[in-house]
Motif scaffolding. Structure first.
Motif, PDB file in Angstrom:
ATOM      1  N   ALA A 368       0.828  -1.210   0.000  1.00 29.34           N
ATOM      2  CA  ALA A 368       0.000   0.000   0.000  1.00 29.34           C
ATOM      3  C   ALA A 368       0.860   1.256   0.000  1.00 29.34           C
ATOM      4  CB  ALA A 368      -0.935  -0.021   1.205  1.00 29.34           C
ATOM      5  N   GLN A 369       1.902   1.280   0.817  1.00 30.59           N
ATOM      6  CA  GLN A 369       2.733   2.483   0.902  1.00 30.59           C
ATOM      7  C   GLN A 369       3.495   2.734  -0.397  1.00 30.59           C
ATOM      8  OE1 GLN A 369       5.127   2.035   4.427  1.00 30.59           O
ATOM      9  NE2 GLN A 369       3.518   2.831   5.748  1.00 30.59           N
ATOM     10  N   GLN A 370       4.024   1.674  -1.002  1.00 35.58           N
ATOM     11  CA  GLN A 370       4.752   1.873  -2.253  1.00 35.58           C
ATOM     12  C   GLN A 370       3.837   2.394  -3.350  1.00 35.58           C
ATOM     13  OE1 GLN A 370       7.792   1.911  -2.211  1.00 35.58           O
ATOM     14  NE2 GLN A 370       8.775   0.234  -1.150  1.00 35.58           N
ATOM     15  N   LEU A 371       2.622   1.857  -3.440  1.00 36.03           N
ATOM     16  CA  LEU A 371       1.690   2.326  -4.458  1.00 36.03           C
ATOM     17  C   LEU A 371       1.231   3.754  -4.179  1.00 36.03           C
ATOM     18  CD1 LEU A 371      -0.518  -0.842  -5.081  1.00 36.03           C
ATOM     19  CD2 LEU A 371       1.172   0.162  -6.612  1.00 36.03           C
ATOM     20  N   GLU A 372       1.022   4.087  -2.923  1.00 37.48           N
ATOM     21  CA  GLU A 372       0.626   5.456  -2.589  1.00 37.48           C
ATOM     22  C   GLU A 372       1.722   6.449  -2.928  1.00 37.48           C
ATOM     23  OE1 GLU A 372      -2.447   4.454   1.097  1.00 37.48           O
ATOM     24  OE2 GLU A 372      -0.394   5.100   1.499  1.00 37.48           O
ATOM     25  N   HIS A 373       2.970   6.059  -2.691  1.00 37.24           N
ATOM     26  CA  HIS A 373       4.078   6.939  -3.077  1.00 37.24           C
ATOM     27  C   HIS A 373       4.140   7.112  -4.590  1.00 37.24           C
ATOM     28  CE1 HIS A 373       5.186   6.960   0.999  1.00 37.24           C
ATOM     29  NE2 HIS A 373       5.914   5.856   1.020  1.00 37.24           N
ATOM     30  N   ALA A 374       3.969   6.005  -5.323  1.00 33.11           N
ATOM     31  CA  ALA A 374       4.065   6.067  -6.782  1.00 33.11           C
ATOM     32  C   ALA A 374       2.931   6.895  -7.384  1.00 33.11           C
ATOM     33  CB  ALA A 374       4.055   4.658  -7.368  1.00 33.11           C
ATOM     34  N   LEU A 375       1.726   6.759  -6.830  1.00 34.43           N
ATOM     35  CA  LEU A 375       0.560   7.482  -7.341  1.00 34.43           C
ATOM     36  C   LEU A 375       0.349   8.830  -6.671  1.00 34.43           C
ATOM     37  CD1 LEU A 375      -1.938   4.469  -7.563  1.00 34.43           C
ATOM     38  CD2 LEU A 375      -0.551   5.451  -9.388  1.00 34.43           C
ATOM     39  N   GLU A 376       1.227   9.175  -5.705  1.00 35.19           N
ATOM     40  CA  GLU A 376       1.164  10.446  -4.997  1.00 35.19           C
ATOM     41  C   GLU A 376      -0.163  10.634  -4.273  1.00 35.19           C
ATOM     42  OE1 GLU A 376       2.230  13.720  -7.463  1.00 35.19           O
ATOM     43  OE2 GLU A 376       3.974  12.702  -8.326  1.00 35.19           O
ATOM     44  N   TRP A 409      -9.432   9.414  -0.056  1.00 34.11           N
ATOM     45  CA  TRP A 409      -8.885   8.785  -1.252  1.00 34.11           C
ATOM     46  C   TRP A 409      -7.912   7.674  -0.875  1.00 34.11           C
ATOM     47  CZ3 TRP A 409     -11.648   9.822  -5.238  1.00 34.11           C
ATOM     48  CH2 TRP A 409     -12.248  11.076  -5.372  1.00 34.11           C
ATOM     49  N   SER A 410      -7.087   7.914   0.117  1.00 32.40           N
ATOM     50  CA  SER A 410      -6.153   6.888   0.554  1.00 32.40           C
ATOM     51  C   SER A 410      -6.877   5.711   1.187  1.00 32.40           C
ATOM     52  CB  SER A 410      -5.143   7.483   1.544  1.00 32.40           C
ATOM     53  OG  SER A 410      -4.203   6.524   1.935  1.00 32.40           O
ATOM     54  N   VAL A 411      -7.895   5.999   2.004  1.00 32.18           N
ATOM     55  CA  VAL A 411      -8.666   4.925   2.631  1.00 32.18           C
ATOM     56  C   VAL A 411      -9.380   4.100   1.556  1.00 32.18           C
ATOM     57  CG1 VAL A 411     -10.567   4.397   4.191  1.00 32.18           C
ATOM     58  CG2 VAL A 411      -8.943   6.195   4.780  1.00 32.18           C
TER      59      VAL A 411
END
Length: 509
Positions: A368-376, A409-411
């Motif tokens: 989840a964290q890696q995808l959130e970083h990639a998608l900002e 959005w993150s949730v």
């Protein structure tokens, strides 16, 4: 030109000082920690792109929290973990669903091929992890702090593209782990309650149960949960071992003693299972090395943890393989087949389901964290322009995801990932297939290919000296891992196509 290069190097070494002078951040100033990068070159490029000039103040603010770590925000430099604590963490990260599948793999391939493959995987993993630590030290000698695996990908694999390559391997592996957890829990619950709800109904119930903890902000908030998961898993593992030894010693039931069984192609699936079982160490080795109070003992930590895991895997795999004529996957289900849904065997299965459910967020966080970083998605969002206390709160000060971390959005994004993992488990509907595919496609890259390639690049750069024999070993491990990845992926595709062609209509659906 030499003066220009020297000036650029000086500025890059002082990137952390520039970051402290621009605190607190504003909405129009995209500091690097918003995007989760940790490489100094990335920080410098983002500073150049900033449209708002930096303002110097007489008071220096705190360092920014870099949140691309699997363990949440950057830890306090003064807080370090002991060697014993990190050893227990390394063991805990690799004890899970993969271990429960090993007896079934041994019975399918034979005792001798498993022993040979097991020794090769453990030896290759130890060699590759030591190479990863050497590459990490070589990068840090140039003044670049390596916080996670992706930083090495940035340095050795061509900048942002290399970071993304490592990120996608981590994401693919962790997504497969989450899907296997769903498959494990639903199949075990259906075995414990055969006349109850279907596996689909169990999945619908499990999605919100495991999804709520996934909305936590940092993995460190699950410390007590991790301890409970470890205790319940250890109890289930000891129960399985007790009944297996009882069958061997007291009842004299010994099965699967033939040295060879099955097709040689089964070794590829066995390699995938072993890579899946050991993959907890490569994904988090950089973080564990940074958190270790005695960094010089990191190589010792790798070797000791791999030896400990090898002893546990060998004992559990062979004892359960000899004790049961047809070991189930997971092996805990074999207790139900023999003793029924009652007593200690049923308790062991319930506890292992609870343990896997509690460990689900720990496997979910890196993805989840890696995808959130990639998608900002997890950018720092400050909706106030005043200097009130609420506007100066850092994202790391809150337990659950809030408005400063992507808000709804993150949730929603994390909830969607949980649902996708559950749907994948329902569609594949076979725990062994999920483990083999995930292990053979993503496991060799993180455990063997990337570390050996980094080691060869360091030798080419003359960052350190290696003998010709050591270089040859790294080349052999690299080439064999690449070949096994392609062969394993092709084998899994062919197997799925054959199952679809030769299966019934229900299987095809």
């Amino acid at each position: 030109q030499p003066l220009s290069y020297a000036g650029q190097a000086t500025v890059r070494r002082c990137w952390w000082f520039q970051a402290t002078l621009d605190w607190p951040p504003s909405r129009n100033r995209p500091l690097a920690f918003h995007l989760g990068s940790t490489h100094p070159a990335q920080h410098w490029r983002l500073r150049k792109r900033s449209r708002t000039p930096s303002t110097r103040s007489g008071k220096m603010g705190p360092m920014s929290n870099r949140r691309d770590s699997l363990l949440g925000p950057k830890p306090d430099p003064g807080v370090k973990a002991s060697y014993a604590q990190m050893l227990s963490l390394a063991l805990m990260l690799s004890l899970g669903v993969g271990l429960m599948a090993l007896p079934n793999e041994i019975s399918n391939t034979g005792t001798v091929p498993y022993a040979i493959m097991f020794v090769c995987v453990v030896s290759g993993m130890n060699w590759s992890m030591l190479a990863l630590l050497r590459a990490k030290s070589a990068v840090e000698e140039r003044g670049i702090k390596v916080q996670s695996y992706r930083d090495l990908g940035y340095d050795f694999l061509g900048g942002d593209h290399g970071s993304r390559a490592v990120d996608w391997c981590v994401v693919g592996f962790q997504f497969g782990v989450c899907a296997s957890y769903f498959s494990f829990m639903t199949s075990t619950l259906h075995t414990l309650w055969p006349h109850g709800p279907s596996e689909t109904s169990f999945t619908v119930v499990l999605v919100p149960i495991v999804g709520v903890p996934c909305a936590l902000k940092h993995l460190k908030d699950l410390g007590i949960v991790a301890q409970v998961a470890t205790v319940t898993y250890a109890f289930s593992l000891c129960t399985v071992g007790f009944y297996a030894i009882h069958r061997l010693v007291v009842k004299g039931h010994v099965y699967n003693t033939q040295p060879f069984s099955g097709s040689p192609w089964g070794l590829i699936g066995l390699l995938g299972s072993l890579c899946y079982a050991f993959e907890g160490i490569p994904s988090t080795l950089c973080q564990m090395s940074n958190a270790l109070a005695e960094p010089e003992r990191a190589p010792e930590l790798v070797t000791t943890s791999l030896v400990g895991l090898a002893v546990i895997f060998t004992a559990t795999g062979y004892v359960c393989n000899f004790a049961y004529q047809d070991p189930a996957n997971p092996i805990t289900v074999s207790l139900i087949d023999e003793f029924g849904i009652s007593g200690l065997p049923a308790a062991a299965n319930w506890l292992v389901v609870i343990s896997v459910a509690l460990k689900f967020p720990m496997q979910f966080f890196p993805m989840a964290q890696q995808l959130e970083h990639a998608l900002e998605i997890d950018r720092y969002v400050c909706k106030r322009d005043d200097d009130s206390e609420s506007a100066r709160l850092l994202p790391s000060e809150q337990t659950f995801i809030g408005e400063r971390d992507g808000d709804r959005w993150s949730v929603a994004f994390r909830a969607m990932l949980v649902v996708l993992a559950a749907l994948t488990a329902l569609v594949v509907n076979d725990l062994t297939t999920i483990i083999n595919v995930v292990g053979i496609v993503f496991g060799p890259s993180l455990g063997f290919i990337f570390p050996c390639y980094f080691d060869l690049i360091c030798v080419r750069r003359r960052a350190y000296d290696r003998t010709k024999l050591e270089v040859a070993i790294s080349i052999v491990v690299l080439c064999v891992s690449v070949a096994a990845t392609f062969l394993g992926f092709g084998q899994q595709v062919v197997g799925l196509v054959r199952a679809y062609i030769n299966g019934s209509d229900d299987d095809r659906r």
